[in-house]
Scaffold this motif. Structure first.
Motif, PDB file in Angstrom:
ATOM      1  N   GLU A 128       0.816  -1.217   0.000  1.00  9.59           N
ATOM      2  CA  GLU A 128       0.000   0.000   0.000  1.00  9.59           C
ATOM      3  C   GLU A 128       0.856   1.275   0.000  1.00  9.59           C
ATOM      4  O   GLU A 128       0.354   2.361  -0.279  1.00  9.59           O
TER       5      GLU A 128
ATOM      6  N   ILE B  57       4.433   3.786  -4.077  1.00 11.13           N
ATOM      7  CA  ILE B  57       3.963   4.888  -4.914  1.00 11.13           C
ATOM      8  C   ILE B  57       5.139   5.357  -5.782  1.00 11.13           C
ATOM      9  O   ILE B  57       6.222   5.609  -5.257  1.00 11.13           O
TER      10      ILE B  57
ATOM     11  N   PRO C 243       5.503  18.564  -5.084  1.00  6.04           N
ATOM     12  CA  PRO C 243       5.219  17.918  -3.798  1.00  6.04           C
ATOM     13  C   PRO C 243       3.883  18.371  -3.198  1.00  6.04           C
ATOM     14  O   PRO C 243       3.186  17.576  -2.552  1.00  6.04           O
ATOM     15  N   GLU C 244       3.504  19.629  -3.427  1.00  7.06           N
ATOM     16  CA  GLU C 244       2.198  20.091  -2.917  1.00  7.06           C
ATOM     17  C   GLU C 244       1.065  19.315  -3.598  1.00  7.06           C
ATOM     18  O   GLU C 244       0.082  18.927  -2.953  1.00  7.06           O
TER      19      GLU C 244
ATOM     20  N   GLN D 177       0.854  15.810  -2.152  1.00  6.94           N
ATOM     21  CA  GLN D 177       0.116  15.806  -0.883  1.00  6.94           C
ATOM     22  C   GLN D 177      -1.386  15.892  -1.144  1.00  6.94           C
ATOM     23  O   GLN D 177      -2.183  15.154  -0.559  1.00  6.94           O
TER      24      GLN D 177
ATOM     25  N   ILE E  57      -2.366  12.451  -3.404  1.00  6.87           N
ATOM     26  CA  ILE E  57      -1.945  11.115  -2.955  1.00  6.87           C
ATOM     27  C   ILE E  57      -1.892  11.035  -1.432  1.00  6.87           C
ATOM     28  O   ILE E  57      -2.346  10.058  -0.842  1.00  6.87           O
ATOM     29  N   GLY E  58      -1.329  12.066  -0.815  1.00  7.26           N
ATOM     30  CA  GLY E  58      -1.266  12.066   0.653  1.00  7.26           C
ATOM     31  C   GLY E  58      -0.192  11.155   1.213  1.00  7.26           C
ATOM     32  O   GLY E  58      -0.177  10.882   2.413  1.00  7.26           O
ATOM     33  N   ARG E  59       0.683  10.665   0.366  1.00 10.58           N
ATOM     34  CA  ARG E  59       1.835   9.882   0.828  1.00 10.58           C
ATOM     35  C   ARG E  59       3.049  10.324   0.017  1.00 10.58           C
ATOM     36  O   ARG E  59       2.928  10.699  -1.141  1.00 10.58           O
ATOM     37  N   ARG E  60       4.210  10.163   0.629  1.00  9.16           N
ATOM     38  CA  ARG E  60       5.450  10.495  -0.069  1.00  9.16           C
ATOM     39  C   ARG E  60       5.792   9.365  -1.046  1.00  9.16           C
ATOM     40  O   ARG E  60       5.722   8.193  -0.676  1.00  9.16           O
TER      41      ARG E  60
ATOM     42  N   GLN F 267      11.974  19.726  -6.850  1.00 12.54           N
ATOM     43  CA  GLN F 267      11.380  19.592  -5.525  1.00 12.54           C
ATOM     44  C   GLN F 267      10.730  18.223  -5.329  1.00 12.54           C
ATOM     45  O   GLN F 267      10.764  17.661  -4.241  1.00 12.54           O
TER      46      GLN F 267
ATOM     47  N   GLU G  16      13.610  15.901  -4.563  1.00  9.64           N
ATOM     48  CA  GLU G  16      14.130  16.156  -3.203  1.00  9.64           C
ATOM     49  C   GLU G  16      13.199  15.562  -2.152  1.00  9.64           C
ATOM     50  O   GLU G  16      13.629  14.895  -1.210  1.00  9.64           O
ATOM     51  N   TYR G  17      11.911  15.829  -2.329  1.00 11.97           N
ATOM     52  CA  TYR G  17      10.901  15.384  -1.370  1.00 11.97           C
ATOM     53  C   TYR G  17      10.859  13.858  -1.305  1.00 11.97           C
ATOM     54  O   TYR G  17      10.792  13.265  -0.224  1.00 11.97           O
TER      55      TYR G  17
ATOM     56  N   ALA H 133      14.014  12.431   0.369  1.00 11.86           N
ATOM     57  CA  ALA H 133      14.160  12.753   1.789  1.00 11.86           C
ATOM     58  C   ALA H 133      13.398  11.797   2.695  1.00 11.86           C
ATOM     59  O   ALA H 133      13.538  11.839   3.912  1.00 11.86           O
ATOM     60  N   GLY H 134      12.581  10.915   2.128  1.00 12.11           N
ATOM     61  CA  GLY H 134      11.847   9.967   2.960  1.00 12.11           C
ATOM     62  C   GLY H 134      12.764   8.905   3.549  1.00 12.11           C
ATOM     63  O   GLY H 134      13.862   8.672   3.032  1.00 12.11           O
TER      64      GLY H 134
ATOM     65  N   ARG I  83      -7.471  11.309   6.457  1.00  8.56           N
ATOM     66  CA  ARG I  83      -6.410  10.403   6.006  1.00  8.56           C
ATOM     67  C   ARG I  83      -5.684   9.712   7.152  1.00  8.56           C
ATOM     68  O   ARG I  83      -5.104   8.647   6.965  1.00  8.56           O
TER      69      ARG I  83
ATOM     70  N   GLU J 182      -5.077   8.230  -0.680  1.00 10.73           N
ATOM     71  CA  GLU J 182      -5.303   8.765  -2.025  1.00 10.73           C
ATOM     72  C   GLU J 182      -6.769   8.663  -2.432  1.00 10.73           C
ATOM     73  O   GLU J 182      -7.158   9.202  -3.464  1.00 10.73           O
TER      74      GLU J 182
ATOM     75  N   THR K 165      -0.917  23.431   0.874  1.00 12.40           N
ATOM     76  CA  THR K 165       0.319  23.269   1.628  1.00 12.40           C
ATOM     77  C   THR K 165       1.393  24.102   0.943  1.00 12.40           C
ATOM     78  O   THR K 165       1.237  24.505  -0.206  1.00 12.40           O
TER      79      THR K 165
ATOM     80  N   TYR L 215       5.525  24.091   0.196  1.00 14.67           N
ATOM     81  CA  TYR L 215       6.775  23.337   0.230  1.00 14.67           C
ATOM     82  C   TYR L 215       7.919  24.231   0.693  1.00 14.67           C
ATOM     83  O   TYR L 215       8.010  25.384   0.282  1.00 14.67           O
TER      84      TYR L 215
ATOM     85  N   ARG M  18      15.903  19.731   5.548  1.00 15.61           N
ATOM     86  CA  ARG M  18      15.110  18.692   4.871  1.00 15.61           C
ATOM     87  C   ARG M  18      13.788  19.276   4.387  1.00 15.61           C
ATOM     88  O   ARG M  18      13.191  20.131   5.044  1.00 15.61           O
TER      89      ARG M  18
END
Lengths: 341, 341
Positions: free
Chosen positions: A63, A66, A246-247, A250, A253-256, A269, A272-273, A276-277, B197, B209, B218, B220, B227
């Motif tokens: 799950e 992504i 990345p915005e 979010q 998807i709401g997940r990195r 970006q 990078e985002y 960074a996870g 979520r 999602e 949001t 960034y 980070r």
């Protein structure tokens, strides 16, 4: 419990067994046949192996798998003009016919003149005016029909093919390879969300709900027959480039992501985002260094190219510093398009 | 081809056969055991049958099977206060501690007073100020941690249970039943997207999602350690009630739902939009008419209730006129909560 359904069970078992054998055999074949062996291919294969092997300490549960892909220049050709922009230019005559006052107003007059040099000089505010005029004021259903019609007839000036036949075969293989390994694939691109939704399922196997793009608002209302319609409004909800990526991830998807693919500073970006996870993360940039088979632009040219929206030397340096993978189209890809044999 | 993997094949075949038998047996059991037989249950079962039977003229291909659910009052209890709003009220003391100037400013002063009657009189602009103060200015990760913490400790005043244990068992069965039949289930609710979520995957089996909610922007940026972080901004991208629901569906899904479930005028447009699609469409409203087991409000009370955001008589009339299904909690549901035996 099983007896009354034995025939169905036996049939299902045989089908399943056959399927497993095919699956097993496929597992031994090359999932990326259009790629040359090298560090880029190895990085992708190693990432998939390490995140999907249940015995790996870096295993990622299904799950959370992504993967996000920029489109223009990453999945399909973006030169000489990004297809979404070409669509907007091509729509100007029809829009001007409906609103004759635009014919002598800039920037529409320039587009209608067909003067390529002048069109190439249009500024960002000019392009925004064209986008608003050509992408709003119609229902979502009308817009979909118009994009379908355009795609069926528009041809790329170099290859004389529909734009959605100019996708990169090696990236199509990556999309399928990731999905076969439980990854949900998303497009996260500066193109219009509703534009990409028209063809992305057929072209990339990516459904409308997995398209993150530049998003315009819609307005709910009722048509002449009283039926509900959504009309595209001249309202920008998300500009899906640079920080907007990345915005947008979010938002939609709401997940990195675990993996992200791009080709320009517009993707910086997002990469990078992603990187960074925690745990294994894959960040990939496509370098256009093949003037013969496609185009060469960005640091491959050794030019003092610092324009945002392209693959600058600074982005290349950041990639090297940050452990991102850079794909050389010239060296890493055996073939570029599906139609090349 | 098969020989080297025969053992794996045989094992897989046996597993598949066992699974099919279980599947077959399940097909004969009641998928909605918490429902009484009646027109509401029948409408749901008939809709699933007709859209998933490949021989049905109304068959819907799997990729188009989309079902959307309002949350507050449709999937879980919304009285006496919608949980998202309760979260915001509960956060006010911590926010006022960080920003002492809010302590004597309205509407924060009223919330801090604990005066329930005064709190109940707060206006929509008051509530918006509270939302902005409690839902922005922190990173998405910080926000997630705060909601998790709140959910673990907050209790509903009547049942003394965590809010996410107060979901309606019959609706949980509908969610599972639809998913077992290839439907993708979405929440489309006025609650905050990032709020829902946090718990929706565990509570409803719905991943981040697939949550459409009221959406704040949001921003960034980079944290103190350099980070990348996403900070919740005081910017409303989508107010996911009334017309905002079909607009949010277009934004997040890009396809018209086949089925939609709601319970108030806030869901009217989503149900109209769903039902207006071609082919079989299911539009369902939950009527709260069970003061003993839950609450009774709306037309069940025979009150001149015309307030938007509730189940008005006009909505009830529209449902009857438009072929929407109305669920009577009192008559259609055998039990309301999972913890009732």
């Amino acid at each position: 419990m099983c007896r009354p359904r034995m025939n169905r069970c036996v049939l299902a078992a045989v089908v399943c067994a056959a399927w497993c054998c095919v699956g097993g055999a496929q597992g031994q074949t090359d999932p990326l046949p259009s790629w040359n062996d090298g560090p880029a291919k190895q990085a992708v294969v190693e990432f998939v192996r390490t995140t999907t092997d249940a015995s790996s300490p870096q295993f990622v549960p299904p799950e959370k798998r992504i993967a996000t892909f920029d489109q223009d220049g990453t999945l399909w050709v973006e030169k000489p003009v990004v297809p979404q922009l070409k669509y907007c230019f091509d729509r100007v005559p029809a829009v001007a016919k409906k609103k004759p006052e635009l014919k002598n107003a800039e920037p529409f007059k320039t587009v209608l003149s067909g003067d390529r040099a002048a069109i190439a000089r249009l500024t960002m505010p000019d392009l925004e005016k064209i986008a608003v005029a050509t992408l709003s004021g119609i229902t979502t259903d009308e817009y979909q029909a118009e994009v379908e019609q355009w795609l069926a007839t528009a041809r790329h000036p170099r290859w004389k093919k529909p734009y959605n036949e100019l996708t990169y075969q090696p990236m199509q293989e990556v999309l399928r390879y990731l999905r076969a390994n439980g990854y949900k694939t998303y497009i996260v691109s500066g193109g219009g969300q509703d534009f990409m939704r028209v063809y992305a399922e057929q072209t990339y196997g990516i459904p409308p709900e997995q398209i993150v793009g530049t998003i315009g608002g819609t307005k709910y209302g009722y048509g002449k027959d009283g039926r509900p319609v959504l009309t595209k409004a001249p309202k920008l909800l998300l500009n899906d480039v640079e920080a907007g990526k990345p915005e947008g991830i979010q938002l939609m998807i709401g997940r990195r992501p675990c993996a992200a693919f791009g080709n320009s500073t517009g993707d910086r970006q997002m990469l990078e985002y992603t990187k960074a996870g925690a745990g294994p993360r894959l960040a990939v940039l496509v370098l256009h260094d093949d003037a013969t088979r496609e185009y060469a632009y960005g640091p491959a040219q050794g030019l003092p190219d610092t324009k945002e929206g392209t693959f600058t030397q600074a982005l290349y340096d950041q990639a090297k510093r940050s452990g991102w993978t850079v794909i050389s189209m010239k060296n890493d890809w055996k073939r570029i398009f599906a139609f090349e044999q």
